[in-house]
Design an enzyme around this catalytic site. Structure first.
Site, PDB file in Angstrom:
ATOM      1  N   VAL A  99     -35.891  17.093   7.898  1.00 10.40           N
ATOM      2  CA  VAL A  99     -34.838  17.586   7.008  1.00 10.40           C
ATOM      3  C   VAL A  99     -34.202  18.791   7.677  1.00 10.40           C
ATOM      4  CG1 VAL A  99     -34.282  18.496   4.717  1.00 10.40           C
ATOM      5  CG2 VAL A  99     -36.155  16.841   4.985  1.00 10.40           C
ATOM      6  N   CYS A 100     -32.869  18.842   7.651  1.00 11.28           N
ATOM      7  CA  CYS A 100     -32.134  19.990   8.174  1.00 11.28           C
ATOM      8  C   CYS A 100     -32.518  20.232   9.639  1.00 11.28           C
ATOM      9  CB  CYS A 100     -32.404  21.197   7.276  1.00 11.28           C
ATOM     10  SG  CYS A 100     -31.263  22.577   7.470  1.00 11.28           S
ATOM     11  N   SER A 101     -32.748  21.472  10.027  1.00 10.69           N
ATOM     12  CA  SER A 101     -33.040  21.779  11.421  1.00 10.69           C
ATOM     13  C   SER A 101     -34.438  21.364  11.847  1.00 10.69           C
ATOM     14  CB  SER A 101     -32.832  23.272  11.693  1.00 10.69           C
ATOM     15  OG  SER A 101     -33.648  24.057  10.846  1.00 10.69           O
ATOM     16  N   THR A 119     -28.559  16.732  11.229  1.00  9.26           N
ATOM     17  CA  THR A 119     -29.163  18.000  10.860  1.00  9.26           C
ATOM     18  C   THR A 119     -28.130  18.781  10.064  1.00  9.26           C
ATOM     19  OG1 THR A 119     -30.389  19.921  11.712  1.00  9.26           O
ATOM     20  CG2 THR A 119     -28.449  19.228  12.961  1.00  9.26           C
TER      21      THR A 119
END
Length: 207
Positions: A99-101, A119
């Site tokens: 998830v995300c970075s 991302t």
């Protein structure tokens, strides 16, 4: 199905808790927070800690891995015990996700070479530096590697996984159980739609 969510200092809470809530609601799914050592790990705000109840050694072969993002990603990318665990776990997972970075951590572990991945919008293009092909989509599935865009996208990703693992009906039931029916008061959830000046203000919050 056993899901492992690795925690590291300065992770973003919703990156971890969003998928946790979706998946933990489903029958037959166990979700475990893991870290180098058992104990509390503090988030990016410094005011919330989640307890890792297992070490990497305790759970070497989970069915699913969900790597959260956050400002601590840079340090996590050089955390060799975490990266070694990811490499080993990935050999046996049904899905390896982020998830995300958190996708940068997967990239640092060598998981994203030549893979389409996403991302957070603010750091999307940098995924090329860890061998991935950056894609501006909310959830990107490439075989057993699944990446989600920024923060809240982890909920969508978890529902996507749940639908594949146990059927659309189960995913829909969980979505209803957690009343995930987003109707944000503002249409400013992506740089393409945000009013003038909002990107700069958002960047000041996350930089």
């Amino acid at each position: 199905m056993h899901v492992a969510i690795p925690l590291y200092p300065r992770f973003t809470a919703l990156d971890a808790v969003g998928p946790y809530t979706v998946l933990a609601f489903a029958p037959g799914v166990t979700v475990t927070f893991v870290a180098g050592e058992v104990g509390p790990v503090t988030d990016d705000q410094g005011t919330l800690s989640i307890t890792a109840t297992a070490s990497y050694a305790d759970l070497p072969r989970p069915d699913v891995v969900v790597v959260p993002g956050g400002p601590g990603t840079l340090e996590a990318m050089s955390d060799e015990p975490l990266l070694a665990w990811l490499r080993e776990a990935h050999e046996h997972t049904r899905w390896t996700t982020s998830v995300c970075s958190g996708s940068y951590v997967l990239g640092a572990a060598g998981v994203l070479k030549g893979v389409r991945a996403t991302t957070h919008w603010a750091v999307l293009e940098g995924l090329a530096d860890v061998g991935a092909e950056p894609v501006s989509e909310r959830v990107v599935a490439e075989g057993k590697i699944v990446t989600a865009a920024g923060v809240s996208a982890g909920i969508d990703m978890a529902l996507t996984l749940l639908a594949q693992a146990d059927g659309v009906e189960t995913a829909q039931a969980v979505q209803l159980a957690i009343e995930y029916d987003p109707r944000p008061p503002f249409d400013a959830g992506s740089p393409a739609k945000a009013p003038e000046g909002t990107v700069e203000r958002a960047m000041s919050l996350i930089s």
